[in-house]
Design an enzyme around this catalytic site. Structure first.
Site, PDB file in Angstrom:
ATOM      1  N   VAL A  34      -3.208 -63.901 -26.463  1.00 41.77           N
ATOM      2  CA  VAL A  34      -2.906 -64.097 -25.049  1.00 41.77           C
ATOM      3  C   VAL A  34      -3.483 -62.945 -24.224  1.00 41.77           C
ATOM      4  CG1 VAL A  34      -1.046 -64.363 -23.366  1.00 41.77           C
ATOM      5  CG2 VAL A  34      -0.745 -65.215 -25.693  1.00 41.77           C
ATOM      6  N   CYS A  35      -4.115 -63.299 -23.104  1.00 38.33           N
ATOM      7  CA  CYS A  35      -4.591 -62.297 -22.145  1.00 38.33           C
ATOM      8  C   CYS A  35      -3.571 -62.232 -21.008  1.00 38.33           C
ATOM      9  CB  CYS A  35      -5.959 -62.673 -21.590  1.00 38.33           C
ATOM     10  SG  CYS A  35      -6.567 -61.497 -20.370  1.00 38.33           S
ATOM     11  N   LEU A  36      -2.781 -61.175 -21.026  1.00 33.59           N
ATOM     12  CA  LEU A  36      -1.741 -60.987 -20.030  1.00 33.59           C
ATOM     13  C   LEU A  36      -1.657 -59.487 -19.770  1.00 33.59           C
ATOM     14  CD1 LEU A  36       0.405 -62.707 -18.528  1.00 33.59           C
ATOM     15  CD2 LEU A  36       1.946 -62.262 -20.444  1.00 33.59           C
TER      16      LEU A  36
END
Length: 148
Positions: free
Chosen positions: A84-86
């Site tokens: 996940v890109c967060l």
């Protein structure tokens, strides 16, 4: 406060103040490995899906948890391996954040993908250029992988 005491506190908060759209917790007796199942947000292309997420808390809270979608998902901010890109899992991490706040942010990302910070370039391109095709692709993936 030790890592385990902090995780126990977060687990207690998670159980006492449950999020209506997810279930989960530690896998077996290992407090550092969690599995969360998040329902796709209503009125989003992910609606009807159940997304299994692995959460590794080995270095938490000093470092962000490692969060990986185990359920295949077509999303601009999730790569093909489920990473996940967060921002709060990267440079905006703070030990003040809790596991529950991370889950809330992931749910929010399902509701509002960010095509300007993609890990899946194809999903980001479709979201920007052809929302109809993006929604069709997401729904197809939800039916195939997340509706069990």
């Amino acid at each position: 406060m030790s890592n385990i005491r902090r995780i126990q506190k977060d687990l207690k908060d998670f159980k006492e103040n449950p999020l209506t759209y997810c279930t989960g917790g530690p896998v077996g007796d290992n407090l550092c490995k969690w599995q969360i199942i998040i329902d796709g947000p209503q009125h989003s292309p992910y609606e009807g899906g159940k997304f299994k997420i692995a959460v590794d808390l080995s270095e938490y809270p000093l470092k962000a948890p490692i969060v990986v979608f185990e359920t295949k998902i077509f999303h601009p901010n999730v790569d093909n391996n489920g990473v996940v890109c967060l921002e709060i899992l990267k440079k905006e991490w703070s030990p003040m954040l809790t596991i529950q706040k991370v889950i809330i942010q992931i749910y929010s990302l399902l509701n509002d993908p960010n095509p300007d910070s993609p890990l899946n370039a194809e999903a980001a391109r479709l979201l920007k250029d052809s929302q109809v095709e993006f929604v069709e692709t997401v729904r197809k993936n939800v039916r195939l992988y997340a509706s069990k």
